[in-house]
Design a protein around this motif. Structure first.
Motif: not given
Length: 214
Positions: A73, A70-71, A87, A132, A206, A91-94, A66
């Motif tokens: 998941w 970078r994302e 998640s 994405r 990303r 504090e992850l992207t999703g 992060r």
């Protein structure tokens, strides 16, 4: 009952018989229950059972991804409402998880999609990456379960963390990187798995980074 079965499932691993038993019983019991109630249970499970058992090394890897943009998941067979809680708290992207059908904020007692398990995880990640604009060949996947081989093989950087015996042997044959944070102690399997990373932790560059060639 549902929460306890989830924890038992996390401790024992992704056995198909357990998955079907959890699915059938849980769907029967949650029919008519507000979605918000399961989200509340997810927070309680995280506070009481998951956070104290997180492997610090696994959390550090996610944060490192992060930090460099970078994302990251979470990909898990756990119901999406619970996966989202995990998640968010990490504090992850999703998160990608099993979707239980709901109507007007209440569960209908059916699944909206197949359980996110084994090959289903790999397909879900491919779909997300396409949407994405992410290159899987420049992405990482992390898991401790042999069941996640399809997901690990879908990325350019597969990594095994505290792997089970079958995954360790497979990783050795494939030359995959292996991290083991169990320092001489019997594996506390609730660690990585209860964190939902039994599903897998997937870090992806990303699309902007991909285009810049970094």
């Amino acid at each position: 009952w549902f929460a306890l079965k989830q924890l038992r499932f996390a401790a024992r691993g992704e056995h198909l018989g357990d998955i079907h038993q959890i699915r059938d019983r849980a769907l029967m019991m949650v029919r008519g229950i507000p979605v918000s109630e399961i989200e509340k249970i997810g927070n309680e499970i995280y506070d009481e059972y998951i956070e104290p058992k997180l492997w610090t090394g696994t959390v550090a890897i996610a944060r490192q991804h992060r930090t460099v943009g970078r994302e990251v998941w979470l990909v898990t067979a756990t119901p999406l409402e619970v996966a989202n809680v995990i998640s968010q708290r990490l504090e992850l992207t999703g998160a990608l998880g099993t979707v239980v059908a709901s109507e007007d904020g209440f569960y209908t007692g059916a699944l909206a999609s197949p359980i996110l398990h084994a090959a289903e995880k790999a397909q879900a990640v491919r779909t997300l990456a396409k949407a994405r604009g992410i290159s899987l060949s420049k992405s990482w996947a992390y898991s401790d379960s042999y069941n996640d081989v399809p997901l690990l093989e879908a990325v350019g950087h597969p990594v095994c963390i505290n792997p089970d015996a079958r995954l360790r042997a497979y990783a050795k044959r494939r030359g995959w990187q292996v991290y083991d944070f169990r320092t001489g102690q019997r594996a506390a399997k609730l660690g990585l798995k209860a964190a939902g990373v039994l599903g897998a932790l997937w870090a992806a560059r990303r699309s902007i980074l991909r285009r810049s060639g970094s």
